[in-house]
Each structure stands twice: as C-alpha cells, then as structure tokens.
Motif scaffolding. Structure first.
Motif, short mmCIF file in Angstrom:
data_model
loop_
_atom_site.label_atom_id
_atom_site.label_comp_id
_atom_site.label_asym_id
_atom_site.label_seq_id
_atom_site.Cartn_x
_atom_site.Cartn_y
_atom_site.Cartn_z
N LYS A 143 24.73 43.48 32.56
CA LYS A 143 24.46 44.14 33.84
C LYS A 143 24.91 43.28 35.01
N GLU A 144 24.60 41.98 34.95
CA GLU A 144 25.00 41.07 36.02
C GLU A 144 26.51 40.98 36.13
N TYR A 145 27.18 40.83 34.99
CA TYR A 145 28.64 40.73 34.99
C TYR A 145 29.26 42.03 35.52
N PHE A 146 28.68 43.14 35.12
CA PHE A 146 29.18 44.43 35.59
C PHE A 146 29.09 44.51 37.11
N SER A 147 27.93 44.16 37.66
CA SER A 147 27.75 44.28 39.11
C SER A 147 28.61 43.28 39.89
N ARG A 148 28.85 42.07 39.32
CA ARG A 148 29.65 41.07 40.02
C ARG A 148 31.15 41.35 39.97
N VAL A 149 31.65 41.86 38.83
CA VAL A 149 33.10 41.94 38.64
C VAL A 149 33.60 43.38 38.50
N ILE A 150 33.07 44.09 37.54
CA ILE A 150 33.62 45.39 37.18
C ILE A 150 33.34 46.45 38.25
N ARG A 151 32.16 46.43 38.84
CA ARG A 151 31.82 47.40 39.87
C ARG A 151 32.81 47.33 41.04
N LYS A 152 33.22 46.12 41.41
CA LYS A 152 34.16 45.95 42.52
C LYS A 152 35.51 46.58 42.20
N LYS A 153 35.98 46.39 40.98
CA LYS A 153 37.24 47.01 40.58
C LYS A 153 37.11 48.53 40.58
N ALA A 154 35.99 49.02 40.06
CA ALA A 154 35.76 50.46 40.00
C ALA A 154 35.69 51.06 41.41
N GLN A 155 35.07 50.36 42.35
CA GLN A 155 35.01 50.84 43.72
C GLN A 155 36.40 50.91 44.33
N ALA A 156 37.23 49.92 44.04
CA ALA A 156 38.60 49.94 44.54
C ALA A 156 39.37 51.13 43.94
N LEU A 157 39.15 51.38 42.66
CA LEU A 157 39.82 52.51 42.01
C LEU A 157 39.37 53.85 42.59
N ALA A 158 38.14 53.92 43.03
CA ALA A 158 37.59 55.17 43.56
C ALA A 158 38.02 55.44 44.99
N ASN A 159 38.64 54.48 45.64
CA ASN A 159 39.06 54.64 47.03
C ASN A 159 40.25 55.60 47.11
N GLU A 160 40.06 56.70 47.84
CA GLU A 160 41.10 57.73 47.94
C GLU A 160 42.34 57.23 48.67
N ASP A 161 42.16 56.41 49.71
CA ASP A 161 43.31 55.88 50.44
C ASP A 161 44.16 54.99 49.54
N LEU A 162 43.50 54.15 48.76
CA LEU A 162 44.22 53.29 47.83
C LEU A 162 44.98 54.13 46.81
N HIS A 163 44.36 55.20 46.35
CA HIS A 163 45.01 56.09 45.38
C HIS A 163 46.27 56.72 45.98
N ARG A 164 46.18 57.22 47.21
CA ARG A 164 47.34 57.82 47.88
C ARG A 164 48.45 56.79 48.06
N MET A 165 48.08 55.57 48.48
CA MET A 165 49.08 54.52 48.67
C MET A 165 49.75 54.16 47.34
N ALA A 166 48.97 54.10 46.28
CA ALA A 166 49.53 53.77 44.96
C ALA A 166 50.52 54.85 44.52
N LEU A 167 50.19 56.11 44.78
CA LEU A 167 51.11 57.20 44.44
C LEU A 167 52.41 57.09 45.22
N LYS A 168 52.33 56.73 46.51
CA LYS A 168 53.55 56.57 47.31
C LYS A 168 54.39 55.41 46.82
N VAL A 169 53.76 54.34 46.43
CA VAL A 169 54.48 53.15 45.96
C VAL A 169 55.24 53.43 44.68
N ILE A 170 54.66 54.21 43.77
CA ILE A 170 55.33 54.44 42.48
C ILE A 170 56.32 55.60 42.52
N GLU A 171 56.43 56.32 43.61
CA GLU A 171 57.42 57.42 43.71
C GLU A 171 58.82 56.89 43.78
#
Length: 171
Positions: A143-171
């Motif tokens: 639980k501690e490891y999840f909250s310190r490391v994995i949750r942050k990555k998951a939050q970044a993945l859930a960011n819609e702006d980041l998702h749109r930028m990633a789609l533009k970059v790979i086009e």
C-alpha cells in the motif's frame, strides 16, 4: 473456406484456374457461382464475389439464386447438393469465423493493454497496479509503495491534456 480465403486476400482465381484441368475448371467456376448466389441469397456483401461472377451468363446467377430460394438441387460436376444444406453448412462455419475474429480482436486488445502496461510499469509495479485495480488485498508495504510511486504514474496517465499531447507526438 472460399469466403475466408477471398476476404483475407489469399484467393487468386487465375492462379487456381491455371492449376486445374478442363473439367475441374468447370467445377471450380460452378463453385464460385454457387458461392456468389449463396452470399446474395443471405444478403451478405463480399467485394470479391462480384468479380468472381463477372464472366458468367447473366441468368446463371439468378438461376442459382432460385435454387436457394426453393431449396433445390445444385449440380456441380457429378455431385448434387441440396441448397438448404449448403446454406446451413455455410452459416455454421461463418458464425464460427465471426466468433474467432471476435476472440482474436479481444486477444489483440488484451495484448495491446499488457504491452502498454509493461512499457510504463516494471513487473512488480504492474502487478501492484492490477492488484489495486481488482481490489485485491495488499500488504502494508504494498500500500505504501503504491501510494508513493504507482499512484503518481497512474495520475499522470489519467491526465487528459497529457493524453492529447501524447497522441499529437506520435502522429
């Protein structure tokens, strides 16, 4: 088999015809005509079927269609086939093909997800991510490891702006 081969692009009627003897060519043409009539009778659209029957007499396809509507006998060489049996056989294999395609698409999608998770999370992090997703019990350390490391990555993945930028970059 004819529909599957034609749809995947593996059927070349000219090559098949080149390998057949004269009476076999007539049987093959009759099979093509029978198949095209069956597809039209079942209201299925295959692009290759129109090309396959282009060389036949105008009424040949309609004559074969009538046999399907009346459950008549279709003659191919010395063989006689009951139109209803041909339809049932095709529908049974066509359903299996559709189910196989659906299963393959689901498997490909699942593999794509697995690949994406592997690109973002190392194996242990991926395991904890899936554990949390499935709401399975985790130890205090997990639980501690999840909250310190994995949750942050998951939050970044859930960011819609980041998702749109990633789609533009790979086009």
């Amino acid at each position: 088999m004819l529909a599957n081969a034609a749809e995947t692009g593996d059927l070349n009627t000219e090559v098949v015809m080149a390998h057949l003897q004269a009476h076999e060519k007539d049987n093959f043409k009759a099979l093509l005509l029978m198949s095209a009539a069956l597809y039209r009778h079942l209201r299925l659209r295959f692009d290759w079927a129109q090309k396959a029957v282009a060389g036949f007499a105008r009424g040949a396809l309609n004559d074969c269609l009538v046999k399907y509507k009346e459950n008549g006998i279709i003659r191919i060489g010395a063989e006689q086939l009951l139109a209803g049996n041909v339809s049932l056989c095709f529908l049974a294999s066509y359903k299996k093909s559709a189910e196989n395609l659906k299963t393959a698409a689901e498997a490909r999608e699942q593999l794509g997800l697995e690949y994406a998770l592997t690109r973002i999370f190392p194996p242990k992090q991926k395991q904890l991510f899936l554990k949390k997703l499935r709401r399975e019990a985790m130890t205090k350390t997990e639980k501690e490891y999840f909250s310190r490391v994995i949750r942050k990555k998951a939050q970044a993945l859930a960011n819609e702006d980041l998702h749109r930028m990633a789609l533009k970059v790979i086009e």
